[in-house]
Design an enzyme around this catalytic site. Sequence first.
Site, mmCIF file in Angstrom:
data_model
loop_
_atom_site.group_PDB
_atom_site.id
_atom_site.type_symbol
_atom_site.label_atom_id
_atom_site.label_comp_id
_atom_site.label_asym_id
_atom_site.label_seq_id
_atom_site.Cartn_x
_atom_site.Cartn_y
_atom_site.Cartn_z
ATOM 1 N N GLY A 6 18.845 11.926 1.081
ATOM 2 C CA GLY A 6 19.975 11.174 1.591
ATOM 3 C C GLY A 6 19.521 9.779 1.903
ATOM 4 C CB ILE B 217 18.337 0.550 7.000
ATOM 5 C CG1 ILE B 217 19.225 1.690 7.502
ATOM 6 C CG2 ILE B 217 19.034 -0.774 7.145
ATOM 7 C CD1 ILE B 217 19.626 1.542 8.957
ATOM 8 N N GLY B 218 17.119 2.912 4.692
ATOM 9 C CA GLY B 218 16.126 3.964 4.552
ATOM 10 C C GLY B 218 16.583 4.915 3.467
ATOM 11 C CE LYS C 293 19.756 10.354 9.694
ATOM 12 N NZ LYS C 293 19.066 11.242 10.623
ATOM 13 N N GLY D 53 15.453 8.528 1.024
ATOM 14 C CA GLY D 53 14.563 9.636 0.766
ATOM 15 C C GLY D 53 15.204 10.516 -0.254
ATOM 16 N N GLY D 54 14.541 11.578 -0.582
ATOM 17 C CA GLY D 54 15.057 12.443 -1.612
ATOM 18 C C GLY D 54 16.348 13.119 -1.194
ATOM 19 C CB VAL E 205 19.672 5.764 6.845
ATOM 20 C CG1 VAL E 205 20.305 5.364 8.169
ATOM 21 C CG2 VAL E 205 19.103 7.165 6.957
ATOM 22 C CG ASP F 212 11.455 17.785 12.691
ATOM 23 O OD1 ASP F 212 10.201 17.745 12.664
ATOM 24 O OD2 ASP F 212 12.166 17.306 11.796
#
Length: 920
Positions: A629, A623-624, A645, A626-627, A631, A745
């Site tokens: 990892g 569902i997601g 994750k 990125g560089g 999800v 963050d």
Amino acid sequence: MASSSTFSILLGILQATILLISVARTVTMADPSPLASEAVAMVESGWWSNYSNNASERCQWPGILCNTAGSIIQIDISDASNIEVGDRFGKLNFSSFPNLVLLDLSDRQLGGNIPHQIGKLSALKHLDLSNCGLSGELPPSLGNLTQLEYLDISYNDKINGSIPQQLGNLVNLVTLNLSANSLGGNIPPFLWLLTNLRHLILDRNQFDDSINTIPQNLWNLRRLETLSLSSCGIVGPIPSALGQLLNLKYLDLSENKINGSIPSEIGFLSNLTLLHLYNNKLGGSIPFSLYQLTNLETLYLDSNQLKGSIPQNIEKLKNINFLSITNNSFTGHIPLALCRLSKLESIYLDKNQISGSIPSCLGKLFNLRTLYLDSNLLEGLIPKEIGNLANLTSLRLSQNKLSGSIPFLIGNLEALRFLDLTKNRLIGSIPIEIENLANLTSLSLSQNKLSGSIPSCIGNLSNLYNLELDSNLLKGPIPEEIGRLFQLSNLNLSFNELSGSVPILSATKLRIIDAGNNCNKISPDPFDGNSRLSPYMCPSPVTNKANSSTIPYYIKIFLPIAIFSTFSILGYFLFSRFKLKNNSVSVQPTKNGDLCSIWNYDGKIAYEDIVAATEDFDFRYCIGVGGYGSVYRAQLPCGKVVALKKLHRLEAENPAFDKSFKNEIKFLTEIRHRSIVKLHGYCLHRRSMFLIYEYMEKGSLFCNLRDEVEAVEMDWTKRVEIIKGIAHALSYLHNDCSPPIVHRDISSNNVLLNSSFEAFVADFGTAKMLDLESSNRTIIVGTCGYVAPELAYTMVVTEKCDVYSFGVVTLETLMGKHPEELLSWLSSPTSLVNMRLIDVLDNRLPLPTIPLVAQNLVRIATLAFACLNPQPKSRPTIKEVCEEFLHGQTSLGIPLRMISLLQLVNREMHIGGRTETCNA
Ligand SMILES: *[C@@H]1O[C@H](CO)[C@@H](O)[C@H](O)[C@H]1NC(C)=O
Ligand SMILES: *[C@@H]1O[C@H](CO)[C@@H](O)[C@H](O)[C@H]1NC(C)=O
Ligand SMILES: *[C@@H]1O[C@H](CO)[C@@H](O)[C@H](O)[C@H]1NC(C)=O
Ligand SMILES: *[C@@H]1O[C@H](CO)[C@@H](O)[C@H](O)[C@H]1NC(C)=O
Ligand SMILES: *[C@@H]1O[C@H](CO)[C@@H](O)[C@H](O)[C@H]1NC(C)=O
Ligand SMILES: *[C@@H]1O[C@H](CO)[C@@H](O)[C@H](O)[C@H]1NC(C)=O
Ligand SMILES: *[C@@H]1O[C@H](CO)[C@@H](O)[C@H](O)[C@H]1NC(C)=O
């Protein structure tokens, strides 16, 4: 005569009045003792001891409402952050509140059991103890609260035992919400007799899955609008009496062991908008009557044993957005009628035995984002009309018998992120138009008969992390451009007829194993089975320094994951000083050397379970990405849906690291707040490392604000609630955690939304506990555009950094986009004089017409600007921000459209009246 009778009437009235006054006086004379004992009970409870001990002012204490006689009728301290109940729940003398109608302690960390004495609150109508960290059994004395209309004890995780029989006395109940606890045993039969119920919510407990059935006398609950029995251990069939619950809007019976067929009476539920029956053992075919549910928006029937074909009648479901019949035994063709359901956003027909061809009219479903037709028996061509679906993000047609070539119009699907055409009979070459798919992250064309060469333009798809072209007839050299795909974490070009040499790969995420001789080898070999390829060269990964101006959005999203990974290495040093409440972490290594633990679910979960739940990290569960990892949405063996994750395992097998990592994770799992994403556990394995989180249906605030549809659905009221949720979560971290936690963050990427757009703060990867002994100097973390300016030169992290980031996210939520420009103008505020608030509000939403909403926006914008003060000292604390939300509203005085930003920055709008204290 006349005058004497008038006189006697007057006399009579006078006497009656005197009598009334004296009666009233005796009542008030006799009354002080109940009021006095209320006062005593309030002081003795200790709940308000930090606030005041002067009981004569108790009606003004936070969260208290009295009637005109001065008796307390409401105690609502769910939002009163300055009131501390803690372990003093049982200290309240419940006998002393004969008029208390409402008690709301939701979201306060009470701990302990629900006191038996609560049964003395004889006038109580509304009791909310949700998310209070309570444990133990439900006291039978709850059954004495016979006036109760609203009972919510959801989200206490540890409330166990069975539902007491005495609750059967609560005949006035309208809402009963016991979800997300550990209740066991059976769902007691009396529940089906509480005829006033409108909302019955019992999902996510541990009811015994061999004894619970839904009885026919369910029909008693004719007022029911919500019936949520997901994962309640229900066996047996759905009774036909369900068809009598004509007010039902929301029916969730998913994740049980329900068998039999779907009763045709379901067609009577004409108000139904959501029907979840997934993950059961339902058989037979879908009753025709179901297609009469014209209000249905969501229909999830996946993972059952349903069969039959989808009839043309489906066209009557004209409001349907989400349709899933995945993983059943449906046969027949895809009906053309499907193409008339123009609101469809997601179609999941995968894993069935559907045959025939893919209708070209599907190309008319302009709102379609997800189309899964994989693992069926479809044949014929891929219709070129699919290229019209400009909103499509996932297209899966794998494991069918599709033939012909890939239509070049596929290059029009610019929003596409996942394209999977694996295991078909496709011929021809890979269309060069594929280079237009700039958002593509996963391209799988394996196991077809594709020929020609690999187009070099694939190297432009800079977001690709998965590229699988194996087992085709591809010829020629491997384009050097593939080496530029920095994000790649899976590459497979094996078993083709490729020639030439292997390009230098810059991707650092490829699984690299050390093959000895200092030769880093990728495993499995992505180039295997290409006999004309020159001998294998060791690819030497080159680190690519991403330059901030070209950081793609998803890096920003997943940057926190990256930081988490990095941080994990530093974890040992950073966390070594923490005092954990409970140092013993119970994890049991299994034979594979796995260490898996999920705290809130019973039993351990093994790496193999995670692999099974995600079908070995199949991209369809992703569902997601990125560089750093990915999800995944995963359903655990116990039936729960979680977000996984998967982190790259960068560090060595260092036992010291493992220990500190686990301690840190354990600490994070103990953070409990309604607006903070729950970390359920983690999994450490030789091959990978996961964090297991509560699943959030809507994803990040960032993505929702950038999605035209979701942004409009997130109206002003929802956005105000989102902002409040973030503030409460931060207030909890800063004030209620010991030691206090600075998130560091906060950004719109780290605020996740559930299906009702409630906000949850996520990603504590960078969080730092403010340990007084340790220096708070640190490397800068956080997301560009959200980091407080002082961090650039002082490097000292304080709570005020979070407050600044909160200000940015708040403006972003109001404006619908990052307030970059506005932030730069803040340094010379006079430039704001001609800017009106309404000029910057998200113009996809209509301006608020309700005064209360407008007042809220002005108040929140004022607070946001205060939070963005360049001087950390001048920013309010998050506690002050929360307190501000509690103040009553006063009208704006001038129309919303006339309010300038300068007025907000200068706090000229005196709403709530206490903005000054924020400067303290
Ligand atoms: C309330 O007072 C106690 C003792 O005086 C103190 O330890 C605690 O931190 C205070 N709580 C709040 C919320 O101010
Ligand atoms: C309590 O408040 C009342 C009313 O404000 C005041 O008259 C009284 O003096 C106060 N008592 C104490 C002990 O402060
Ligand atoms: C609680 O209040 C009731 C009625 O006001 C009183 O009779 C009783 O003594 C109180 N109990 C305690 C423990 O103070
Ligand atoms: C509840 O009612 C029962 C029966 O009337 C009584 O025995 C019991 O003491 C009551 N419990 C509480 C806590 O009021
Ligand atoms: C459906 O809902 C509407 C409004 O919410 C209500 O008026 C109507 O009675 C409901 N229909 C049925 C069959 O209950
Ligand atoms: C994409 O979806 C939006 C919102 O549903 C819709 O307005 C738009 O027309 C769609 N795009 C295309 C090209 O049809
Ligand atoms: C690609 O993704 C970005 C970020 O989600 C989005 O803003 C953009 O609209 C997408 N491109 C297309 C063509 O949909």
